[in-house]
Design an enzyme around this catalytic site. Structure first.
Site, PDB file in Angstrom:
ATOM      1  N   HIS A   1      22.973 -39.733  18.248  1.00 51.64           N
ATOM      2  CA  HIS A   1      23.475 -40.234  16.967  1.00 51.64           C
ATOM      3  C   HIS A   1      22.406 -40.109  15.881  1.00 51.64           C
ATOM      4  O   HIS A   1      22.726 -39.788  14.728  1.00 51.64           O
ATOM      5  CB  HIS A   1      23.938 -41.688  17.106  1.00 51.64           C
TER       6      HIS A   1
ATOM      7  N   TYR B   1      31.167 -44.493  16.412  1.00 53.25           N
ATOM      8  CA  TYR B   1      30.840 -43.071  16.567  1.00 53.25           C
ATOM      9  C   TYR B   1      32.008 -42.135  16.259  1.00 53.25           C
ATOM     10  O   TYR B   1      32.080 -41.030  16.791  1.00 53.25           O
ATOM     11  CB  TYR B   1      30.263 -42.788  17.954  1.00 53.25           C
ATOM     12  N   ALA B   2      32.906 -42.551  15.394  1.00 53.39           N
ATOM     13  CA  ALA B   2      34.038 -41.713  14.992  1.00 53.39           C
ATOM     14  C   ALA B   2      33.598 -40.827  13.829  1.00 53.39           C
ATOM     15  O   ALA B   2      33.961 -41.045  12.669  1.00 53.39           O
ATOM     16  CB  ALA B   2      35.236 -42.576  14.623  1.00 53.39           C
ATOM     17  N   ASN B   3      32.795 -39.832  14.153  1.00 56.79           N
ATOM     18  CA  ASN B   3      32.226 -38.905  13.178  1.00 56.79           C
ATOM     19  C   ASN B   3      32.177 -37.519  13.795  1.00 56.79           C
ATOM     20  O   ASN B   3      31.955 -37.385  15.000  1.00 56.79           O
ATOM     21  CB  ASN B   3      30.786 -39.311  12.821  1.00 56.79           C
TER      22      ASN B   3
ATOM     23  N   HIS C   1      31.372 -19.112   5.242  1.00 61.35           N
ATOM     24  CA  HIS C   1      31.161 -19.055   6.679  1.00 61.35           C
ATOM     25  C   HIS C   1      29.893 -19.815   7.044  1.00 61.35           C
ATOM     26  O   HIS C   1      28.841 -19.622   6.429  1.00 61.35           O
ATOM     27  CB  HIS C   1      31.065 -17.593   7.113  1.00 61.35           C
TER      28      HIS C   1
ATOM     29  N   ASP D   1      33.289 -42.090   9.823  1.00 60.81           N
ATOM     30  CA  ASP D   1      33.839 -43.443   9.795  1.00 60.81           C
ATOM     31  C   ASP D   1      33.254 -44.171   8.590  1.00 60.81           C
ATOM     32  O   ASP D   1      32.410 -43.630   7.871  1.00 60.81           O
ATOM     33  CB  ASP D   1      33.564 -44.176  11.117  1.00 60.81           C
TER      34      ASP D   1
END
Length: 129
Positions: free
Chosen positions: A96, A118-120, A20, A28
Protein backbone atom coordinates in the site's frame (compact mmCIF):
# COMPACT_ATOMS: atom_id res chain seq x y z
CA UNK A 1 -25.40 14.85 -26.02
CA UNK A 2 -23.63 11.52 -25.60
CA UNK A 3 -25.89 8.50 -25.67
CA UNK A 4 -23.70 6.18 -23.59
CA UNK A 5 -20.35 5.95 -21.88
CA UNK A 6 -19.03 8.49 -19.40
CA UNK A 7 -21.36 11.47 -19.25
CA UNK A 8 -19.28 13.47 -16.78
CA UNK A 9 -17.73 16.07 -19.08
CA UNK A 10 -14.55 16.44 -17.06
CA UNK A 11 -13.91 12.67 -17.02
CA UNK A 12 -14.76 12.27 -20.71
CA UNK A 13 -12.41 15.13 -21.62
CA UNK A 14 -9.55 13.77 -19.51
CA UNK A 15 -9.99 10.27 -20.94
CA UNK A 16 -9.84 11.69 -24.47
CA UNK A 17 -6.42 13.19 -23.66
CA UNK A 18 -4.87 9.97 -22.29
CA UNK A 19 -2.07 8.39 -24.26
CA UNK A 20 -0.65 4.89 -24.27
CA UNK A 21 0.72 3.95 -20.82
CA UNK A 22 -0.78 7.00 -19.05
CA UNK A 23 -2.21 6.04 -15.67
CA UNK A 24 -5.34 6.98 -13.77
CA UNK A 25 -6.38 6.01 -10.26
CA UNK A 26 -9.82 5.04 -9.02
CA UNK A 27 -9.70 5.67 -5.29
CA UNK A 28 -11.73 5.17 -2.16
CA UNK A 29 -12.57 8.28 -0.16
CA UNK A 30 -9.58 7.86 2.17
CA UNK A 31 -6.67 7.60 -0.26
CA UNK A 32 -4.37 10.63 0.04
CA UNK A 33 -4.34 12.77 -3.11
CA UNK A 34 -0.77 13.79 -4.02
CA UNK A 35 -0.07 17.47 -4.59
CA UNK A 36 -0.21 18.35 -8.26
CA UNK A 37 -2.27 15.36 -9.41
CA UNK A 38 -5.72 16.41 -10.66
CA UNK A 39 -8.61 14.85 -8.76
CA UNK A 40 -12.19 14.53 -9.89
CA UNK A 41 -14.16 14.04 -6.70
CA UNK A 42 -17.33 12.07 -7.38
CA UNK A 43 -18.04 11.31 -3.69
CA UNK A 44 -21.32 12.74 -2.47
CA UNK A 45 -21.84 10.69 0.71
CA UNK A 46 -20.12 7.80 2.48
CA UNK A 47 -20.24 4.79 0.18
CA UNK A 48 -21.53 6.66 -2.89
CA UNK A 49 -20.64 6.29 -5.60
CA UNK A 50 -19.10 2.92 -4.94
CA UNK A 51 -15.65 1.95 -6.16
CA UNK A 52 -17.11 -0.93 -8.20
CA UNK A 53 -19.74 1.20 -9.94
CA UNK A 54 -17.07 3.66 -11.08
CA UNK A 55 -14.65 0.88 -12.06
CA UNK A 56 -17.38 -0.68 -14.21
CA UNK A 57 -18.15 2.47 -16.20
CA UNK A 58 -14.48 3.39 -16.58
CA UNK A 59 -13.68 -0.07 -17.96
CA UNK A 60 -16.52 0.33 -20.47
CA UNK A 61 -15.03 3.60 -21.71
CA UNK A 62 -11.25 3.15 -21.44
CA UNK A 63 -8.80 0.66 -22.95
CA UNK A 64 -6.82 -0.73 -20.01
CA UNK A 65 -3.69 -2.79 -20.62
CA UNK A 66 -2.49 -3.18 -17.04
CA UNK A 67 -3.50 -2.43 -13.48
CA UNK A 68 -1.91 -2.13 -10.04
CA UNK A 69 -3.55 -2.60 -6.64
CA UNK A 70 -2.31 -2.80 -3.07
CA UNK A 71 -1.31 -6.28 -1.94
CA UNK A 72 -3.35 -5.73 1.24
CA UNK A 73 -6.62 -5.78 -0.71
CA UNK A 74 -6.29 -9.57 -1.06
CA UNK A 75 -6.67 -10.17 2.69
CA UNK A 76 -8.36 -6.97 3.94
CA UNK A 77 -11.05 -6.65 1.25
CA UNK A 78 -11.60 -9.98 -0.48
CA UNK A 79 -14.77 -8.79 -2.23
CA UNK A 80 -12.99 -5.95 -4.03
CA UNK A 81 -9.95 -8.17 -4.68
CA UNK A 82 -12.16 -10.73 -6.38
CA UNK A 83 -13.84 -8.11 -8.57
CA UNK A 84 -10.47 -6.66 -9.57
CA UNK A 85 -9.21 -10.11 -10.56
CA UNK A 86 -12.44 -10.82 -12.49
CA UNK A 87 -12.35 -7.54 -14.43
CA UNK A 88 -8.64 -6.96 -14.99
CA UNK A 89 -6.62 -9.65 -16.75
CA UNK A 90 -3.22 -8.02 -16.21
CA UNK A 91 -3.14 -6.89 -12.58
CA UNK A 92 -0.10 -6.72 -10.32
CA UNK A 93 0.17 -5.95 -6.62
CA UNK A 94 2.49 -3.76 -4.56
CA UNK A 95 2.49 -2.71 -0.92
CA UNK A 96 0.00 0.00 0.00
CA UNK A 97 2.89 2.37 0.70
CA UNK A 98 4.34 1.74 -2.77
CA UNK A 99 0.85 2.13 -4.25
CA UNK A 100 0.55 5.60 -2.71
CA UNK A 101 3.95 6.52 -4.20
CA UNK A 102 2.80 5.34 -7.65
CA UNK A 103 -0.25 7.61 -7.49
CA UNK A 104 2.10 10.59 -7.73
CA UNK A 105 2.72 9.62 -11.38
CA UNK A 106 -0.98 9.45 -12.31
CA UNK A 107 -2.54 11.82 -14.81
CA UNK A 108 -5.79 11.78 -12.83
CA UNK A 109 -7.36 10.46 -9.64
CA UNK A 110 -11.07 9.69 -9.51
CA UNK A 111 -12.24 9.82 -5.90
CA UNK A 112 -15.27 7.70 -5.05
CA UNK A 113 -17.28 7.55 -1.84
CA UNK A 114 -16.07 3.99 -1.16
CA UNK A 115 -15.39 3.29 2.52
CA UNK A 116 -14.11 -0.30 2.42
CA UNK A 117 -10.34 -0.80 2.92
CA UNK A 118 -7.87 -0.76 0.03
CA UNK A 119 -10.52 -0.15 -2.64
CA UNK A 120 -8.08 1.55 -5.01
CA UNK A 121 -6.62 0.69 -8.39
CA UNK A 122 -4.22 2.24 -10.86
CA UNK A 123 -5.26 1.67 -14.48
CA UNK A 124 -2.76 1.96 -17.32
CA UNK A 125 -4.18 3.15 -20.60
CA UNK A 126 -3.80 0.91 -23.62
CA UNK A 127 -4.46 1.46 -27.31
CA UNK A 128 -7.41 0.47 -29.49
CA UNK A 129 -5.26 -1.13 -32.18
Amino acid sequence: MKKHGILNRELAGRFAKLGHTDRIVIADCGLPIPDGVPCIDLAYKLGEPSFLSILEVVLEDLVVEAAVAAEEVKTKNESIAGKLKDNLSNISYVSHEEFKELTKQAKLIIRTGETTPYANVILQSGVIF
